[in-house]
Design a protein around this motif. Structure first.
Motif, PDB file in Angstrom:
ATOM      1  N   PRO A 104      42.284  19.252   1.712  1.00  0.00           N
ATOM      2  CA  PRO A 104      41.537  20.429   1.277  1.00  0.00           C
ATOM      3  C   PRO A 104      40.104  20.065   0.906  1.00  0.00           C
ATOM      4  O   PRO A 104      39.823  18.937   0.512  1.00  0.00           O
ATOM      5  CB  PRO A 104      42.311  20.914   0.047  1.00  0.00           C
ATOM      6  CG  PRO A 104      43.674  20.337   0.190  1.00  0.00           C
ATOM      7  CD  PRO A 104      43.495  19.038   0.932  1.00  0.00           C
ATOM      8  N   ALA A 105      39.216  21.036   1.050  1.00  0.00           N
ATOM      9  CA  ALA A 105      37.802  20.814   0.748  1.00  0.00           C
ATOM     10  C   ALA A 105      37.642  20.262  -0.658  1.00  0.00           C
ATOM     11  O   ALA A 105      38.296  20.692  -1.592  1.00  0.00           O
ATOM     12  CB  ALA A 105      37.032  22.118   0.899  1.00  0.00           C
ATOM     13  N   GLY A 106      36.768  19.304  -0.807  1.00  0.00           N
ATOM     14  CA  GLY A 106      36.471  18.750  -2.116  1.00  0.00           C
ATOM     15  C   GLY A 106      37.381  17.619  -2.546  1.00  0.00           C
ATOM     16  O   GLY A 106      37.116  16.941  -3.519  1.00  0.00           O
ATOM     17  N   GLU A 107      38.470  17.404  -1.837  1.00  0.00           N
ATOM     18  CA  GLU A 107      39.403  16.341  -2.218  1.00  0.00           C
ATOM     19  C   GLU A 107      39.039  15.070  -1.467  1.00  0.00           C
ATOM     20  O   GLU A 107      39.023  15.035  -0.247  1.00  0.00           O
ATOM     21  CB  GLU A 107      40.836  16.763  -1.871  1.00  0.00           C
ATOM     22  CG  GLU A 107      41.870  15.821  -2.430  1.00  0.00           C
ATOM     23  CD  GLU A 107      43.274  16.349  -2.229  1.00  0.00           C
ATOM     24  OE1 GLU A 107      44.165  15.528  -2.045  1.00  0.00           O
ATOM     25  OE2 GLU A 107      43.456  17.565  -2.244  1.00  0.00           O
ATOM     26  N   ARG A 108      38.718  14.043  -2.215  1.00  0.00           N
ATOM     27  CA  ARG A 108      38.328  12.787  -1.599  1.00  0.00           C
ATOM     28  C   ARG A 108      39.360  11.724  -1.922  1.00  0.00           C
ATOM     29  O   ARG A 108      39.823  11.607  -3.042  1.00  0.00           O
ATOM     30  CB  ARG A 108      36.971  12.333  -2.104  1.00  0.00           C
ATOM     31  CG  ARG A 108      35.869  13.230  -1.640  1.00  0.00           C
ATOM     32  CD  ARG A 108      34.557  12.777  -2.224  1.00  0.00           C
ATOM     33  NE  ARG A 108      33.517  13.619  -1.706  1.00  0.00           N
ATOM     34  CZ  ARG A 108      32.484  13.166  -1.029  1.00  0.00           C
ATOM     35  NH1 ARG A 108      32.338  11.893  -0.815  1.00  0.00           N
ATOM     36  NH2 ARG A 108      31.580  13.997  -0.565  1.00  0.00           N
ATOM     37  N   VAL A 109      39.679  10.956  -0.912  1.00  0.00           N
ATOM     38  CA  VAL A 109      40.629   9.880  -1.071  1.00  0.00           C
ATOM     39  C   VAL A 109      40.050   8.666  -0.354  1.00  0.00           C
ATOM     40  O   VAL A 109      39.469   8.798   0.728  1.00  0.00           O
ATOM     41  CB  VAL A 109      42.004  10.258  -0.458  1.00  0.00           C
ATOM     42  CG1 VAL A 109      43.008   9.136  -0.636  1.00  0.00           C
ATOM     43  CG2 VAL A 109      42.537  11.533  -1.080  1.00  0.00           C
ATOM     44  N   ALA A 110      40.226   7.509  -0.942  1.00  0.00           N
ATOM     45  CA  ALA A 110      39.672   6.301  -0.333  1.00  0.00           C
ATOM     46  C   ALA A 110      40.262   6.070   1.058  1.00  0.00           C
ATOM     47  O   ALA A 110      39.558   5.744   1.992  1.00  0.00           O
ATOM     48  CB  ALA A 110      39.940   5.100  -1.229  1.00  0.00           C
ATOM     49  N   GLN A 111      41.562   6.231   1.193  1.00  0.00           N
ATOM     50  CA  GLN A 111      42.212   6.048   2.490  1.00  0.00           C
ATOM     51  C   GLN A 111      43.220   7.165   2.674  1.00  0.00           C
ATOM     52  O   GLN A 111      44.086   7.370   1.830  1.00  0.00           O
ATOM     53  CB  GLN A 111      42.901   4.691   2.544  1.00  0.00           C
ATOM     54  CG  GLN A 111      43.461   4.381   3.895  1.00  0.00           C
ATOM     55  CD  GLN A 111      44.021   2.987   3.953  1.00  0.00           C
ATOM     56  OE1 GLN A 111      44.154   2.325   2.930  1.00  0.00           O
ATOM     57  NE2 GLN A 111      44.363   2.537   5.124  1.00  0.00           N
ATOM     58  N   ARG A 112      43.101   7.899   3.772  1.00  0.00           N
ATOM     59  CA  ARG A 112      44.005   9.014   4.023  1.00  0.00           C
ATOM     60  C   ARG A 112      45.323   8.512   4.582  1.00  0.00           C
ATOM     61  O   ARG A 112      45.385   7.510   5.283  1.00  0.00           O
ATOM     62  CB  ARG A 112      43.371   9.993   5.001  1.00  0.00           C
ATOM     63  CG  ARG A 112      42.167  10.676   4.421  1.00  0.00           C
ATOM     64  CD  ARG A 112      41.637  11.653   5.395  1.00  0.00           C
ATOM     65  NE  ARG A 112      40.480  12.339   4.816  1.00  0.00           N
ATOM     66  CZ  ARG A 112      39.748  13.192   5.474  1.00  0.00           C
ATOM     67  NH1 ARG A 112      40.005  13.477   6.732  1.00  0.00           N
ATOM     68  NH2 ARG A 112      38.734  13.776   4.900  1.00  0.00           N
ATOM     69  N   GLU A 113      46.390   9.262   4.273  1.00  0.00           N
ATOM     70  CA  GLU A 113      47.705   8.928   4.797  1.00  0.00           C
ATOM     71  C   GLU A 113      47.801   9.319   6.262  1.00  0.00           C
ATOM     72  O   GLU A 113      47.140  10.248   6.693  1.00  0.00           O
ATOM     73  CB  GLU A 113      48.775   9.706   4.021  1.00  0.00           C
ATOM     74  CG  GLU A 113      48.875   9.365   2.565  1.00  0.00           C
ATOM     75  CD  GLU A 113      49.941  10.197   1.885  1.00  0.00           C
ATOM     76  OE1 GLU A 113      51.085  10.183   2.375  1.00  0.00           O
ATOM     77  OE2 GLU A 113      49.622  10.843   0.893  1.00  0.00           O
ATOM     78  N   PRO A 114      48.647   8.654   7.038  1.00  0.00           N
ATOM     79  CA  PRO A 114      48.882   9.091   8.411  1.00  0.00           C
ATOM     80  C   PRO A 114      49.475  10.501   8.394  1.00  0.00           C
ATOM     81  O   PRO A 114      50.144  10.895   7.439  1.00  0.00           O
ATOM     82  CB  PRO A 114      49.905   8.091   8.945  1.00  0.00           C
ATOM     83  CG  PRO A 114      49.869   6.941   8.007  1.00  0.00           C
ATOM     84  CD  PRO A 114      49.399   7.467   6.688  1.00  0.00           C
ATOM     85  N   LEU A 115      49.247  11.243   9.443  1.00  0.00           N
ATOM     86  CA  LEU A 115      49.722  12.610   9.536  1.00  0.00           C
ATOM     87  C   LEU A 115      51.244  12.627   9.644  1.00  0.00           C
ATOM     88  O   LEU A 115      51.826  11.984  10.516  1.00  0.00           O
ATOM     89  CB  LEU A 115      49.089  13.284  10.759  1.00  0.00           C
ATOM     90  CG  LEU A 115      49.178  14.785  10.838  1.00  0.00           C
ATOM     91  CD1 LEU A 115      48.506  15.427   9.623  1.00  0.00           C
ATOM     92  CD2 LEU A 115      48.514  15.289  12.104  1.00  0.00           C
ATOM     93  N   SER A 116      51.883  13.321   8.721  1.00  0.00           N
ATOM     94  CA  SER A 116      53.330  13.508   8.732  1.00  0.00           C
ATOM     95  C   SER A 116      53.605  14.920   8.248  1.00  0.00           C
ATOM     96  O   SER A 116      52.716  15.595   7.724  1.00  0.00           O
ATOM     97  CB  SER A 116      54.016  12.501   7.806  1.00  0.00           C
ATOM     98  OG  SER A 116      53.708  12.800   6.451  1.00  0.00           O
ATOM     99  N   VAL A 117      54.840  15.383   8.427  1.00  0.00           N
ATOM    100  CA  VAL A 117      55.195  16.730   7.972  1.00  0.00           C
ATOM    101  C   VAL A 117      54.952  16.853   6.473  1.00  0.00           C
ATOM    102  O   VAL A 117      54.407  17.856   6.009  1.00  0.00           O
ATOM    103  CB  VAL A 117      56.656  17.075   8.330  1.00  0.00           C
ATOM    104  CG1 VAL A 117      57.040  18.431   7.781  1.00  0.00           C
ATOM    105  CG2 VAL A 117      56.858  17.039   9.833  1.00  0.00           C
ATOM    106  N   ALA A 118      55.313  15.852   5.711  1.00  0.00           N
ATOM    107  CA  ALA A 118      55.125  15.891   4.256  1.00  0.00           C
ATOM    108  C   ALA A 118      53.646  15.991   3.892  1.00  0.00           C
ATOM    109  O   ALA A 118      53.268  16.766   3.006  1.00  0.00           O
ATOM    110  CB  ALA A 118      55.752  14.662   3.605  1.00  0.00           C
ATOM    111  N   VAL A 119      52.804  15.232   4.576  1.00  0.00           N
ATOM    112  CA  VAL A 119      51.370  15.269   4.305  1.00  0.00           C
ATOM    113  C   VAL A 119      50.807  16.636   4.670  1.00  0.00           C
ATOM    114  O   VAL A 119      50.028  17.223   3.919  1.00  0.00           O
ATOM    115  CB  VAL A 119      50.637  14.139   5.074  1.00  0.00           C
ATOM    116  CG1 VAL A 119      49.136  14.328   5.027  1.00  0.00           C
ATOM    117  CG2 VAL A 119      51.035  12.789   4.513  1.00  0.00           C
TER     118      VAL A 119
END
Length: 93
Positions: free
Chosen positions: A6-21
């Motif tokens: 979502p806009a404004g949410e920053r994370v150092a490393q994003r998770e791989p795309l999964s249904v849960a994500v």
């Protein structure tokens, strides 16, 4: 592939795309879209589940050519159409 957050949410490393994500990042968006497309309030939870069943089945085909939300919205439209058609059929019986 990486999940879009979502806009404004920053994370150092994003998770791989999964249904849960995808669900964590976009579940509320899917619910709001279904509601705005006329899915009955009593059917919203089932419709959200239907969307994420499709996500589970088709995630391996997602190539990142469009945003995750764009891809989800296409699924949402089809699920909402199916839900409204089922509701109309039950009313006609």
């Amino acid at each position: 592939l990486q999940a879009s957050l979502p806009a404004g949410e920053r994370v150092a490393q994003r998770e791989p795309l999964s249904v849960a994500v995808v669900y964590d990042a976009h579940g509320d968006y899917v619910w709001r879209c279904l509601r705005s497309l006329g899915v009955a309030p009593s059917q919203l939870d089932d419709a959200v589940q239907d969307v994420f069943v499709v996500v589970h089945q088709k995630l391996h085909d997602f190539d990142g050519a469009c945003a995750v939300r764009t891809w989800l919205y296409a699924i949402v439209i089809r699920v909402a159409r199916k839900q409204r058609a089922q509701r109309a059929k039950h009313r006609a019986q």
